[in-house]
Design a protein around this motif. Structure first.
Motif, PDB file in Angstrom:
ATOM      1  N   LEU A 154      43.796  35.988  22.727  1.00 23.55           N
ATOM      2  CA  LEU A 154      44.790  37.087  23.600  1.00 23.55           C
ATOM      3  C   LEU A 154      43.953  36.749  24.775  1.00 23.55           C
ATOM      4  CD1 LEU A 154      45.177  39.867  21.468  1.00 23.55           C
ATOM      5  CD2 LEU A 154      46.684  38.693  22.519  1.00 23.55           C
ATOM      6  N   LYS A 155      44.037  36.320  25.846  1.00 23.71           N
ATOM      7  CA  LYS A 155      43.749  36.017  26.602  1.00 23.71           C
ATOM      8  C   LYS A 155      43.636  36.487  27.956  1.00 23.71           C
ATOM      9  CE  LYS A 155      42.334  31.093  25.504  1.00 23.71           C
ATOM     10  NZ  LYS A 155      40.791  30.925  25.747  1.00 23.71           N
ATOM     11  N   ALA A 156      42.114  36.958  28.773  1.00 25.38           N
ATOM     12  CA  ALA A 156      42.444  37.485  30.295  1.00 25.38           C
ATOM     13  C   ALA A 156      39.955  37.473  30.285  1.00 25.38           C
ATOM     14  CB  ALA A 156      43.239  38.882  29.231  1.00 25.38           C
ATOM     15  N   ALA A 157      39.898  37.993  31.749  1.00 20.42           N
ATOM     16  CA  ALA A 157      38.779  37.802  31.650  1.00 20.42           C
ATOM     17  C   ALA A 157      38.713  38.735  32.926  1.00 20.42           C
ATOM     18  CB  ALA A 157      37.718  36.772  31.420  1.00 20.42           C
ATOM     19  N   LEU A 158      37.507  39.068  33.795  1.00 19.14           N
ATOM     20  CA  LEU A 158      37.021  39.667  34.978  1.00 19.14           C
ATOM     21  C   LEU A 158      36.484  38.776  35.589  1.00 19.14           C
ATOM     22  CD1 LEU A 158      37.944  43.804  34.511  1.00 19.14           C
ATOM     23  CD2 LEU A 158      38.831  42.196  36.228  1.00 19.14           C
ATOM     24  N   ALA A 159      36.414  38.529  36.860  1.00 16.65           N
ATOM     25  CA  ALA A 159      35.674  38.467  37.318  1.00 16.65           C
ATOM     26  C   ALA A 159      35.248  38.969  38.778  1.00 16.65           C
ATOM     27  CB  ALA A 159      36.366  37.509  38.210  1.00 16.65           C
ATOM     28  N   LEU A 160      33.802  39.186  38.481  1.00 16.97           N
ATOM     29  CA  LEU A 160      33.470  40.423  39.287  1.00 16.97           C
ATOM     30  C   LEU A 160      32.658  39.647  40.521  1.00 16.97           C
ATOM     31  CD1 LEU A 160      31.705  43.048  36.373  1.00 16.97           C
ATOM     32  CD2 LEU A 160      34.001  42.180  37.338  1.00 16.97           C
ATOM     33  N   ALA A 161      32.203  40.910  42.233  1.00 16.95           N
ATOM     34  CA  ALA A 161      31.479  40.320  42.107  1.00 16.95           C
ATOM     35  C   ALA A 161      30.260  41.423  43.260  1.00 16.95           C
ATOM     36  CB  ALA A 161      32.581  39.350  44.399  1.00 16.95           C
ATOM     37  N   GLY A 162      29.099  41.284  43.619  1.00 20.05           N
ATOM     38  CA  GLY A 162      28.356  41.623  44.390  1.00 20.05           C
ATOM     39  C   GLY A 162      28.911  41.954  45.545  1.00 20.05           C
ATOM     40  N   PRO A 163      28.401  43.353  45.875  1.00 19.81           N
ATOM     41  CA  PRO A 163      28.849  42.556  47.434  1.00 19.81           C
ATOM     42  C   PRO A 163      28.464  42.256  48.874  1.00 19.81           C
ATOM     43  CG  PRO A 163      27.639  45.001  47.300  1.00 19.81           C
ATOM     44  CD  PRO A 163      27.391  44.389  45.469  1.00 19.81           C
ATOM     45  N   GLY A 164      27.423  41.170  48.380  1.00 26.79           N
ATOM     46  CA  GLY A 164      27.689  40.156  49.043  1.00 26.79           C
ATOM     47  C   GLY A 164      28.472  39.058  48.878  1.00 26.79           C
ATOM     48  N   ALA A 165      28.993  39.439  47.710  1.00 23.38           N
ATOM     49  CA  ALA A 165      30.036  37.936  47.284  1.00 23.38           C
ATOM     50  C   ALA A 165      32.090  38.241  47.081  1.00 23.38           C
ATOM     51  CB  ALA A 165      29.799  37.501  46.045  1.00 23.38           C
ATOM     52  N   ALA A 166      32.190  39.665  48.224  1.00 21.23           N
ATOM     53  CA  ALA A 166      33.352  40.089  48.222  1.00 21.23           C
ATOM     54  C   ALA A 166      33.701  38.688  48.996  1.00 21.23           C
ATOM     55  CB  ALA A 166      32.897  41.317  48.760  1.00 21.23           C
ATOM     56  N   ASP A 167      33.846  38.069  49.825  1.00 24.36           N
ATOM     57  CA  ASP A 167      33.870  37.605  50.958  1.00 24.36           C
ATOM     58  C   ASP A 167      34.683  36.415  50.218  1.00 24.36           C
ATOM     59  OD1 ASP A 167      34.414  39.521  52.976  1.00 24.36           O
ATOM     60  OD2 ASP A 167      32.773  38.237  53.865  1.00 24.36           O
ATOM     61  N   ASP A 168      33.555  35.777  49.396  1.00 19.07           N
ATOM     62  CA  ASP A 168      34.220  34.925  48.584  1.00 19.07           C
ATOM     63  C   ASP A 168      35.100  35.411  47.608  1.00 19.07           C
ATOM     64  OD1 ASP A 168      31.601  32.769  49.636  1.00 19.07           O
ATOM     65  OD2 ASP A 168      30.509  34.563  48.451  1.00 19.07           O
ATOM     66  N   LEU A 169      34.930  35.905  46.492  1.00 15.16           N
ATOM     67  CA  LEU A 169      36.250  36.144  45.468  1.00 15.16           C
ATOM     68  C   LEU A 169      37.366  36.234  46.688  1.00 15.16           C
ATOM     69  CD1 LEU A 169      36.428  37.178  42.502  1.00 15.16           C
ATOM     70  CD2 LEU A 169      35.926  39.010  43.034  1.00 15.16           C
ATOM     71  N   ALA A 170      37.210  37.294  47.300  1.00 22.61           N
ATOM     72  CA  ALA A 170      39.128  37.711  48.446  1.00 22.61           C
ATOM     73  C   ALA A 170      39.249  35.816  48.411  1.00 22.61           C
ATOM     74  CB  ALA A 170      38.572  37.782  49.960  1.00 22.61           C
ATOM     75  N   ARG A 171      38.696  34.791  48.331  1.00 22.02           N
ATOM     76  CA  ARG A 171      39.095  33.481  48.251  1.00 22.02           C
ATOM     77  C   ARG A 171      39.442  32.877  47.588  1.00 22.02           C
ATOM     78  NH1 ARG A 171      35.509  29.861  49.771  1.00 22.02           N
ATOM     79  NH2 ARG A 171      33.870  31.488  48.980  1.00 22.02           N
ATOM     80  N   LEU A 172      39.409  33.623  45.909  1.00 23.18           N
ATOM     81  CA  LEU A 172      39.665  33.578  44.740  1.00 23.18           C
ATOM     82  C   LEU A 172      41.094  32.102  45.119  1.00 23.18           C
ATOM     83  CD1 LEU A 172      39.146  32.484  42.027  1.00 23.18           C
ATOM     84  CD2 LEU A 172      39.969  34.871  41.638  1.00 23.18           C
ATOM     85  N   PRO A 173      42.213  31.428  44.495  1.00 26.00           N
ATOM     86  CA  PRO A 173      43.481  31.412  45.048  1.00 26.00           C
ATOM     87  C   PRO A 173      43.853  32.142  43.749  1.00 26.00           C
ATOM     88  CG  PRO A 173      42.055  28.898  44.180  1.00 26.00           C
ATOM     89  CD  PRO A 173      41.588  30.852  44.278  1.00 26.00           C
ATOM     90  N   GLU A 174      45.237  32.890  44.799  1.00 24.34           N
ATOM     91  CA  GLU A 174      46.425  33.828  43.767  1.00 24.34           C
ATOM     92  C   GLU A 174      47.131  32.953  42.608  1.00 24.34           C
ATOM     93  OE1 GLU A 174      51.015  35.642  44.676  1.00 24.34           O
ATOM     94  OE2 GLU A 174      49.618  34.255  46.354  1.00 24.34           O
ATOM     95  N   GLU A 175      46.863  31.840  41.957  1.00 27.24           N
ATOM     96  CA  GLU A 175      47.377  31.603  41.063  1.00 27.24           C
ATOM     97  C   GLU A 175      46.275  32.063  40.350  1.00 27.24           C
ATOM     98  OE1 GLU A 175      46.023  27.772  43.872  1.00 27.24           O
ATOM     99  OE2 GLU A 175      46.740  29.583  43.791  1.00 27.24           O
ATOM    100  N   VAL A 176      45.207  31.766  40.662  1.00 23.27           N
ATOM    101  CA  VAL A 176      44.738  31.829  38.797  1.00 23.27           C
ATOM    102  C   VAL A 176      45.111  32.751  38.358  1.00 23.27           C
ATOM    103  CG1 VAL A 176      41.843  32.365  38.938  1.00 23.27           C
ATOM    104  CG2 VAL A 176      42.148  30.918  40.444  1.00 23.27           C
ATOM    105  N   GLY A 177      45.276  34.453  39.173  1.00 26.19           N
ATOM    106  CA  GLY A 177      45.395  35.358  38.345  1.00 26.19           C
ATOM    107  C   GLY A 177      47.039  35.345  38.030  1.00 26.19           C
TER     108      GLY A 177
END
Length: 398
Positions: free
Chosen positions: A249-272
């Motif tokens: 049952l495929k699902a997971a969560l990516a978590l970003a520290g405060p200094g990596a928030a901008d990196d996570l924000a660049r995650l392509p929409e299609e990954v979701g």
């Protein structure tokens, strides 16, 4: 940060709920890769009955026809509550999370965010074989920093690799396995803080695979990487899949520290779009309502760890069992048996027991096997009996 007392009223041990005949009706990889005369104790699937809240949540969704695309933050909220309750960690900010298809595909996406083609990614062998496979497939370079004495992180080796990895392009990532697979090592807060300090000193980005975090023995305490000082630029992947046997049952969560928030924000929409909506529902139910079931499972796993140690001491005393603090995996040093670099093949051919070969785990894997002890005591006992029968008496002793 310490573990909290566990509720032991989760019902009967899920490891004892299913007999071999019923398990053989399963059609997943564990039960379909080998012939029926083989006992499969290899791939990371558990021989358990599922937590009732998970079954109910998925059944209710099917009854509603709720089988569309995932949405919302319920999964992240459930994980945040679980982390606060179990690990005393309130560091999950919902706005710094993203749903990804599973942990390894999430790892791939995180590494893509912080490195480019050809950049080095440091790993700690012996380690989960897909680390090597996925890093290679995304055109990154695997750099090994082997575990040190006691199968623990080696700060000196890490510093040397971090220095070398950033001497060229200046971009590198460290793929941390926490808790560690296959050894079951639980990294301490001190060890993780040292990793964070080294990463900051050399500009290495840490991506932590924390999929086994719910499966820590009562004698140890899991420490989230993002919860240690200096880890603000880190990224983490978490999931309920290993703790509640939900890999299908495929699902997971990516978590970003405060200094990596901008990196996570660049995650392509299609990954979701990749995670399963039913997977998100199941994982959310597990984290929110399946804690009593998990407690009972952890008790059963602890019993099996002791059982395995006793069985090996009696039947195969030459095997060195690395004491695991987490996961449901056992890392067995079989070199004294004289079975060559791949004893798993011998145990399969002669004993009809399927174990994971140590060779794909990288440096330190030769002569080792990984055994999955998330099964019934009866199956575990029979597996060790078969392993012993596969080894000539002259080699089985200490």
């Amino acid at each position: 940060m310490s573990g909290t007392p566990r509720d032991t009223h989760g019902g009967p041990d899920p490891l004892r709920a299913l007999g071999l005949d019923r398990l053989r009706r399963r059609t997943s990889m564990k039960w379909r890769t080998y012939p029926e005369d083989v006992l499969p104790l290899w791939v990371a699937e558990m021989d358990v009955s599922l937590a009732e809240p998970v079954v109910r949540a998925v059944t209710d969704a099917l009854a509603l026809g709720d089988t569309g695309y995932p949405a919302g933050t319920a999964y992240a909220e459930a994980l945040a509550a679980f982390a606060a309750d179990r690990w005393g960690w309130d560091g999950i900010a919902i706005e710094r999370t993203a749903i990804v298809p599973d942990v390894m595909l999430g790892v791939v996406e995180m590494i893509k965010l912080v490195t480019g083609p050809g950049d080095p990614v440091i790993v700690n062998p012996p380690v989960y074989p897909p680390f090597f496979q996925f890093i290679g497939h995304m055109d990154r370079k695997v750099v090994e920093a082997p575990l040190g004495p006691g199968q623990r992180l080696d700060p000196a080796a890490l510093e040397e690799r971090f220095r070398e990895a950033t001497a060229g392009t200046g971009r590198a990532a460290f793929l941390l396995c926490s808790p560690h697979n296959p050894t079951g090592t639980v990294h301490t807060a001190t060890e993780l803080a040292a990793v964070a300090a080294l990463a900051e000193r050399y500009g290495v980005r840490v991506v932590a695979d924390e999929i086994h975090a719910p499966l820590v023995a009562p004698t140890a305490a899991f420490v989230p990487y993002l919860g240690v000082p200096g880890a603000e630029r880190g990224l983490s992947l978490m999931s309920a899949s290993k703790g509640w046997n939900l890999a299908g049952l495929k699902a997971a969560l990516a978590l970003a520290g405060p200094g990596a928030a901008d990196d996570l924000a660049r995650l392509p929409e299609e990954v979701g779009h990749g995670p399963s909506h039913l997977g998100v529902i199941a994982h959310t139910a597990a984290l929110r309502d399946g804690r009593a079931w998990l407690d009972t499972l952890l008790t059963g796993l602890d019993t099996n760890r002791r059982l395995l140690a006793g069985l090996l001491a009696e039947h195969l005393p030459a095997i060195r069992l690395h004491p695991a603090e987490a996961t449901y995996l056992a890392w067995l040093d079989c070199r004294a048996l004289g079975l060559g670099d791949d004893p798993a093949q011998v145990f399969l051919d002669r004993g009809r027991v399927a174990l994971s070969s140590g060779l794909p785990f990288g440096t330190g894997g030769a002569g080792h096997v990984r055994l999955n002890l998330a099964t019934s005591p009866e199956i575990l006992t029979e597996a060790v009996r078969r392993m012993a029968a596969a080894v000539p008496d002259t080699r089985a002793g200490s």
